[in-house]
Motif scaffolding. Structure first.
Motif, PDB file in Angstrom:
ATOM      1  N   ARG A 605       0.837  -1.206   0.000  1.00 27.31           N
ATOM      2  CA  ARG A 605       0.000   0.000   0.000  1.00 27.31           C
ATOM      3  C   ARG A 605       0.868   1.251   0.000  1.00 27.31           C
ATOM      4  NH1 ARG A 605      -5.446   0.221   1.096  1.00 27.31           N
ATOM      5  NH2 ARG A 605      -6.512  -1.756   1.478  1.00 27.31           N
ATOM      6  N   PHE A 629      -7.812   7.212  -1.188  1.00 26.67           N
ATOM      7  CA  PHE A 629      -8.292   5.893  -0.792  1.00 26.67           C
ATOM      8  C   PHE A 629      -7.153   5.059  -0.195  1.00 26.67           C
ATOM      9  CE2 PHE A 629      -8.559   1.427  -2.187  1.00 26.67           C
ATOM     10  CZ  PHE A 629      -9.655   1.009  -1.442  1.00 26.67           C
ATOM     11  N   GLN A 630      -5.971   5.116  -0.803  1.00 22.55           N
ATOM     12  CA  GLN A 630      -4.836   4.353  -0.309  1.00 22.55           C
ATOM     13  C   GLN A 630      -4.365   4.860   1.052  1.00 22.55           C
ATOM     14  OE1 GLN A 630      -4.609   1.455  -1.591  1.00 22.55           O
ATOM     15  NE2 GLN A 630      -2.495   1.525  -2.320  1.00 22.55           N
ATOM     16  N   THR A 632      -6.122   6.421   3.312  1.00 22.82           N
ATOM     17  CA  THR A 632      -7.119   6.026   4.306  1.00 22.82           C
ATOM     18  C   THR A 632      -6.937   4.566   4.714  1.00 22.82           C
ATOM     19  OG1 THR A 632      -8.694   7.612   3.392  1.00 22.82           O
ATOM     20  CG2 THR A 632      -9.577   5.875   4.797  1.00 22.82           C
ATOM     21  N   GLY A 633      -6.707   3.692   3.726  1.00 23.77           N
ATOM     22  CA  GLY A 633      -6.480   2.286   4.032  1.00 23.77           C
ATOM     23  C   GLY A 633      -5.237   2.062   4.857  1.00 23.77           C
ATOM     24  N   GLN A 636      -5.934   3.090   8.414  1.00 24.14           N
ATOM     25  CA  GLN A 636      -6.801   2.105   9.057  1.00 24.14           C
ATOM     26  C   GLN A 636      -6.008   0.880   9.499  1.00 24.14           C
ATOM     27  OE1 GLN A 636     -10.020   0.832   6.571  1.00 24.14           O
ATOM     28  NE2 GLN A 636     -10.971  -0.433   8.148  1.00 24.14           N
ATOM     29  N   THR A 663     -13.403   2.745   7.373  1.00 26.78           N
ATOM     30  CA  THR A 663     -14.012   1.895   6.339  1.00 26.78           C
ATOM     31  C   THR A 663     -15.038   2.684   5.533  1.00 26.78           C
ATOM     32  OG1 THR A 663     -13.697  -0.082   7.695  1.00 26.78           O
ATOM     33  CG2 THR A 663     -15.331  -0.214   5.945  1.00 26.78           C
ATOM     34  N   SER A 666     -13.262   5.108   3.216  1.00 26.02           N
ATOM     35  CA  SER A 666     -12.734   4.418   2.029  1.00 26.02           C
ATOM     36  C   SER A 666     -13.830   4.213   0.995  1.00 26.02           C
ATOM     37  CB  SER A 666     -12.127   3.074   2.437  1.00 26.02           C
ATOM     38  OG  SER A 666     -11.037   3.242   3.322  1.00 26.02           O
ATOM     39  N   CYS A 667     -15.011   3.876   1.468  1.00 28.54           N
ATOM     40  CA  CYS A 667     -16.133   3.701   0.536  1.00 28.54           C
ATOM     41  C   CYS A 667     -16.498   5.015  -0.144  1.00 28.54           C
ATOM     42  CB  CYS A 667     -17.341   3.139   1.284  1.00 28.54           C
ATOM     43  SG  CYS A 667     -17.116   1.456   1.888  1.00 28.54           S
ATOM     44  N   TRP A 669     -14.376   7.460  -0.885  1.00 27.57           N
ATOM     45  CA  TRP A 669     -13.380   7.703  -1.948  1.00 27.57           C
ATOM     46  C   TRP A 669     -13.698   6.860  -3.176  1.00 27.57           C
ATOM     47  CZ3 TRP A 669     -11.769  12.012  -0.747  1.00 27.57           C
ATOM     48  CH2 TRP A 669     -11.198  12.337   0.483  1.00 27.57           C
TER      49      TRP A 669
END
Length: 882
Positions: A605, A629-630, A632-633, A636, A663, A666-667, A669
C-alpha cells in the motif's frame, strides 16, 4: 379461677424464666410416667409431653454422604449449636418446688384447657425469645489470637450467641407448632340460617371464642383475619431469622477455633484466623439471602386473596401471587464450599477443607431447622399465580466479549476465595456486571458488525448459559446475597415490563445476578437439572449427641440444587473455543502467516501510494482520489493492526469507531472514483485533459463533498455510543447502512459505465464500424474485471457479511487474513498495467543507465537528442581534464 385464667397464669409462669420451668415439667412428666408405667398420666400432662417435650430432641443435619466423616470435627462443632434438651439441664431446688406446683396445676386441666395451654405456650415461647434479644451486630467483637485464646465457649461474650442460636432454633420450632397445630378455623355455611356465616378465630392471647357477622362481609373479614395471622407468622420468622443470622456469624470463628485449630501451629494461627473470617463472610452472605426472602414474603401477604369455592359451598380458596413462600424451596438446601474451593485453597490454607466443611454443615443445619416448615391456613385449596413465561433455553443475547471473557476465565481458572482480590479486579467485576445488565436490558440478539475488531467486541451468547456462568460458584455474583423472591420479582420486572426498570428491587450492579438466578432456576429446563446427589442425615439428640452411623434418608430432587447438563457444558466449551479463543487473535498456527500478510499489505500500500505521488501521469483527478483511498487504508491498517494490537491504545470501543469510520471513508473515496469514471465515459473526456490547476481545484471541492456526509455519520454514531450503551446497536446500524448505501452507489455507477459500453459497441456494430484488433485482450479483461470488483467495494460487503456470522470465529479469522492481500492486489492491478509498468520500468533502469529515454521526457527531434548528448559528453571531458 376459670380454666382460661388458669391457662394464662400457667403460660406466664412457664415462660417467665427462659423456659427452665417447662424443661423441669418435662422431667417431672417423665418421672411420673416411669412410676406409673406410662407417660400419659393425665390429659394435661400428655398434651404438654406431646407438643413440647418429645419434639425438643429432634434436630437433623443433611449433607452429601461424601462430606460426612466420623472423624471430622465438624459434627461435634455443629452439635454445640443444637439446643440442650430438658433432660440434660440441672435445676436448683427452688425451681424444682415451682416445677412441682406447675406440674400439679397442669395435671388438673381439662381437655380444652390443655389444648389451649399447648397452643398459647408454643406461641409465647417464640414471642418471649424475640423480646429477649436485642442484637448489636455481627462484628462487635474483633476476633484475633489474643481474644480467641482468652475466651472459651463458656465465657459470657460467646455464651450469649451460643445460647441465642439454641433458643432461636427451639423458638422457631415452637412458632411453627403454634400455627400448624392450631390454625385459624374456617367459617362454615349455616344450613339453618341462610345468608349467615359463623367465623371462628382462635386468639393466641385470649380463650377460644367466636363471633357472627353478616354474609356479605364474612369473606372479607375472614380474609383480614387470615392475612393478619400470616403476616404475624412471617413477621416473627423474620425477626427470629434476623437475630439468628447475626449470632451465627458472630459465633462461627470461636466455634471453629475450638474444634478446628487443634493441629494448627502457633505461627500459623494468625493466617488461620484471617482465612476463617473470609469463610464467615461467605456464610453470612448466604444466610442474608434467607433473611431477605422472609422479609419479602411478609410484604407480599397483602396481595393474598381469599374467596369462597363456588363448586364446594362452605369451602375457601387462598390465591397467592407468584412471590410466596413456595419459592423458598429454591433456596439451596446445602452448600458446596468444600467441594468447590478446597482444592484451590489447599496450598494457601491446609485446613481449608475443614473450614469450608464447617460452613457447609452450619448452613445445612439451619436450612433444615430454620427455613423448612411453612404455615398456611386450613383452606380447601391454595392456588398460586403462574409466571407466564416460556422456556428460555433457546434465547440469545448479544453481550460484551470482555465481560464474557472474564466469566469464562473465572470458570476456567478459579481462584481461592480466601485471598483478597486486588481492588482493580473487584472493580472489573462490578463494571462487568453493570455492562452485562446493560446488554440484557438492551435485549439485542445481534449487533451489526462493521469491522473485525467489532467482531471481537460483541458476542452472541445463550441467555441460560450466561446466567449459569454469572451465578456459578466461581462466578462474579458470589458477593450478592441470593434472595429467590427478589430474583423472581426482578426477572418478572425485566420480562414483563422491559420499559419500566424502576420496578427492580436490585440495583444496577446486582441486577444481572438477581435476574440470572431466577432465569436459571425457573426458565432454563435444558440447561440445568435438579437431581441432587445422595444425601445422608445426622440426627442430633441434644447436647451434641449423634449416632455412630449415618443413614441415607433423602434422595428426592432438591429444587435449589443446580447442576449443569451436558448441553450446558458443551455450549460453554464451544463458546470458549470458537469465539473467545480468537477474541485476541490467538490462533497460534496462523500467527506467523497473519503477521506476514499484514506486513505485505502495509508495504505494497505504501509502494502504490508512493508511485501515485511520483509518476506524473497518475497525478490527475482520479489518481488523487485513488491516492486518498490508499492513504485512508494505510491509516486504518496502522491503527487497527499495529497501534491497537501492539500498544493496546485506544480502548477497543474507540478503536471500533475509528475502524468503522475509516471503512466508511474508504467507501466514499470509491464513490468519487466511480462517479468520475462514469462522468469521463459519459462526456467522452479523458482524465488527463484537465489542467493541473483545474484538477486540484475540483479535487479540493470533491474532498469537501466527501467529508461533509462522513462527518455527519461519524458524529451521529459517536454521540449515540457516548450517550448510552443502549444505543450501540443504532450506531452500528447507521454505519452499516451508510457503508451499504455507499457501495450500492458504486455498483450503480459501474453498472452505468458497463451499460454505456455495451450500447456503444452495439451502435458501432449496427453502423458496421470495425477495427482490426479486439477491444481488449484476455489479460486486459481480467485486469478490468478485478479493478471493477475492487472499486465497487464488493469485497468490503463480503468481509462485513462474514463478520455478522456468530460461532464461526475461525472462518472469520481466515477471511480477515485474506483481506490483507488487498495491498499486493492494488499494486498488481493498478500499477502493473500496459501504461504504468513500462514507465516505472524505464525509471528504474534510468537510475543505472542515464541514456535510457523515458517516454514522457522524449525530446522533439533526433538533432536535439544528439546536441544534448554532445553537451553531456563535453561536460564529462571537462571534468576529466580538471
Amino acid at each position: 379461677m376459670n380454666s382460661g385464667g388458669v391457662v394464662a397464669s400457667l403460660v406466664i409462669l412457664l415462660v417467665a424464666n427462659d423456659n427452665e420451668l417447662l424443661d423441669c415439667v418435662c422431667k417431672q412428666i417423665k418421672f411420673a410416667g416411669e412410676q406409673a408405667g406410662r407417660v400419659s398420666v393425665s390429659i394435661g400432662l400428655s398434651e404438654i409431653w406431646s407438643t413440647y417435650c418429645i419434639h425438643r430432641d429432634d434436630y437433623q443435619l443433611y449433607e452429601t454422604c461424601d462430606n460426612l466423616d466420623q472423624s471430622s470435627p465438624t459434627l461435634p462443632a455443629v452439635g454445640r449449636l443444637v439446643p440442650t434438651t430438658w433432660d440434660m439441664k440441672p435445676f436448683r431446688h427452688a425451681d424444682e418446688l415451682k416445677c412441682g406446683f406447675v406440674t400439679e396445676k397442669i395435671r388438673g386441666l381439662t381437655v380444652d384447657a390443655a389444648v389451649q395451654l399447648s397452643r398459647e405456650l408454643s406461641c409465647h415461647i417464640a414471642a418471649n425469645c424475640i423480646n429477649s434479644y436485642s442484637v448489636q451486630g455481627s462484628n462487635d467483637t474483633q476476633w484475633n489470637l489474643t481474644t480467641l485464646e482468652t475466651y472459651t465457649l463458656w465465657d459470657p461474650i460467646i455464651w450469649e450467641s451460643l445460647e441465642a442460636v439454641q433458643r432461636i432454633t427451639g423458638a422457631t420450632t415452637a412458632r411453627d407448632m403454634c400455627y400448624l397445630r392450631h390454625p385459624v378455623n374456617l367459617p362454615e355455611l349455616s344450613s339453618k340460617q341462610p345468608g349467615m356465616l359463623t367465623l371462628t378465630k382462635k386468639s393466641k392471647l385470649a380463650p377460644i371464642g367466636s363471633r357472627r357477622v353478616t354474609a356479605p362481609h364474612d369473606v372479607k373479614e375472614f380474609q383480614a383475619v387470615v392475612l393478619e395471622e400470616l403476616s404475624n407468622y412471617w413477621r416473627d420468622n423474620a425477626q427470629l431469622l434476623s437475630f439468628g443470622v447475626t449470632h451465627v456469624s458472630r459465633l462461627l470463628i470461636p466455634l471453629a477455633f475450638k474444634y478446628l485449630s487443634k493441629n494448627v501451629s502457633h505461627e500459623q494461627l494468625d493466617r488461620w484466623i484471617e482465612d476463617m473470617k473470609h469463610v464467615r463472610d461467605m456464610l453470612h452472605t448466604k444466610l442474608r439471602g434467607w433473611e431477605r426472602d422472609v422479609q419479602y414474603i411478609r410484604k407480599q401477604i397483602a396481595n393474598y386473596t381469599l374467596e369462597e369455592d363456588k363448586e364446594t359451598p362452605g369451602s375457601y380458596i387462598l390465591r397467592r401471587p407468584v412471590l410466596n413462600d413456595h419459592l423458598l424451596d429454591y433456596q439451596e438446601w446445602y452448600l458446596s464450599f468444600r467441594d468447590d474451593f478446597s482444592a484451590q485453597c489447599e496450598q494457601q490454607q491446609p485446613k481449608a477443607s475443614e473450614m469450608f466443611g464447617l460452613a457447609d454443615a452450619v448452613y445445612s443445619f439451619y436450612r433444615i431447622n430454620w427455613l423448612r416448615t411453612k404455615y398456611s391456613p386450613s383452606v380447601r385449596d391454595i392456588i398460586d399465580e403462574k409466571w407466564q413465561l416460556e422456556d428460555k433455553s433457546s434465547a440469545v443475547l448479544n453481550v460484551d466479549t470482555d465481560c464474557l471473557q472474564l466469566l469464562a476465565d473465572v470458570l476456567e481458572h478459579p481462584t481461592c476465595p480466601l485471598e483478597d482480590l486486588p481492588p482493580e479486579a473487584v472493580q472489573q467485576r462490578l463494571q462487568c456486571r453493570e455492562r452485562l445488565w446493560a446488554d440484557v436490558v438492551q435485549r439485542s440478539a445481534h449487533v451489526p458488525v462493521t469491522s473485525y475488531l467489532a467482531y471481537t467486541q460483541r458476542a452472541n451468547v445463550n441467555l441460560c448459559l450466561l446466567a449459569w456462568m454469572a451465578v456459578n460458584s466461581f462466578g462474579v455474583c458470589q458477593d450478592v446475597p441470593f434472595s429467590i423472591v427478589q430474583s423472581v420479582h426482578d426477572a418478572r420486572c425485566y420480562f414483563d415490563s422491559p420499559d419500566d426498570q424502576s420496578c427492580l428491587e436490585s440495583n444496577t450492579t446486582d441486577a444481572i445476578c438477581s435476574v440470572s438466578r431466577a432465569v436459571l432456576l425457573l426458565k432454563c429446563r435444558e440447561f440445568s437439572f435438579h437431581k441432587s446427589p445422595e444425601l445422608c442425615a445426622v440426627r442430633y439428640y441434644g447436647a451434641g449427641r449423634y449416632p455412630s452411623g449415618f443413614e441415607v434418608t433423602w434422595t428426592d430432587p432438591l429444587r435449589g440444587y443446580v447442576k449443569p447438563t451436558k448441553r450446558t457444558l458443551s455450549y460453554k466449551e464451544s463458546l470458549y473455543s470458537v469465539t473467545l479463543k480468537y477474541k485476541n487473535f490467538k490462533i497460534d498456527r496462523l500467527k506467523s502467516l497473519e503477521i506476514s500478510f499484514v506486513v505485505l499489505n502495509i508495504l505494497f500500500r505504501f509502494l502504490t501510494a508512493g508511485l501515485y505521488m511520483h509518476l506524473p501521469h497518475l497525478r490527475n483527478l482520479p489518481g488523487k482520489i485513488f491516492l486518498s483511498f490508499q492513504i485512508t487504508g494505510i491509516v486504518q491498517i496502522l491503527c487497527s493492526e499495529v497501534v491497537y494490537r501492539m500498544a493496546g491504545v485506544p480502548d477497543l470501543s474507540v478503536m471500533v469507531l475509528i475502524d468503522s469510520a475509516l471503512t466508511f471513508l474508504s467507501c466514499i473515496w470509491l464513490n468519487l472514483f466511480c462517479y468520475h469514471m462514469y462522468a469521463c465515459v459519459r462526456h467522452l473526456r479523458l482524465p488527463n485533459e484537465l489542467a493541473p490547476a483545474e484538477a486540484s481545484q475540483i479535487f479540493r471541492r470533491q474532498v469537501l463533498y466527501a467529508l461533509i456526509p462522513w462527518s455527519i455519520v461519524c458524529a451521529t454514531c459517536i454521540a449515540l455510543e457516548r450517550a448510552a450503551r443502549y444505543y450501540l446497536i443504532y450506531s452500528r446500524i447507521i454505519f452499516l447502512g451508510a457503508i451499504s448505501l455507499s457501495i450500492s452507489f458504486n455498483l450503480v455507477c459501474l453498472g452505468l459505465v458497463g451499460t454505456m459500453y455495451l450500447r456503444t459497441r452495439n451502435s458501432m456494430q449496427q453502423l458496421k464500424i470495425y477495427r482490426k484488433g479486439k477491444f481488449a485482450s484476455k489479460k486486459e479483461l481480467v485486469f478490468m474485471s478485478v479493478k471493477t470488483v475492487i472499486l465497487s467495494g464488493i469485497g468490503i460487503i463480503i468481509r462485513i457479511g462474514f463478520h455478522q456470522v456468530q460461532g464461526v470465529a475461525q472462518l472469520v479469522y481466515c477471511v480477515h487474513i485474506a483481506t490483507m492481500v488487498q495491498g499486493p492486489l492494488l499494486y498488481v492491478f493498478f500499477i502493473c498495467n500496459g501504461t504504468t509498468l513500462p514507465i516505472l520500468k524505464k525509471r528504474i533502469l534510468a537510475c543505472f543507465n542515464p541514456d535510457i529515454s523515458i517516454p514522457e521526457q522524449d525530446l522533439c527531434s533526433a538533432a536535439e537528442r544528439n546536441l544534448a548528448r554532445r553537451k553531456k559528453e563535453q561536460a564529462v571531458v571537462a571534468e576529466s581534464s580538471l
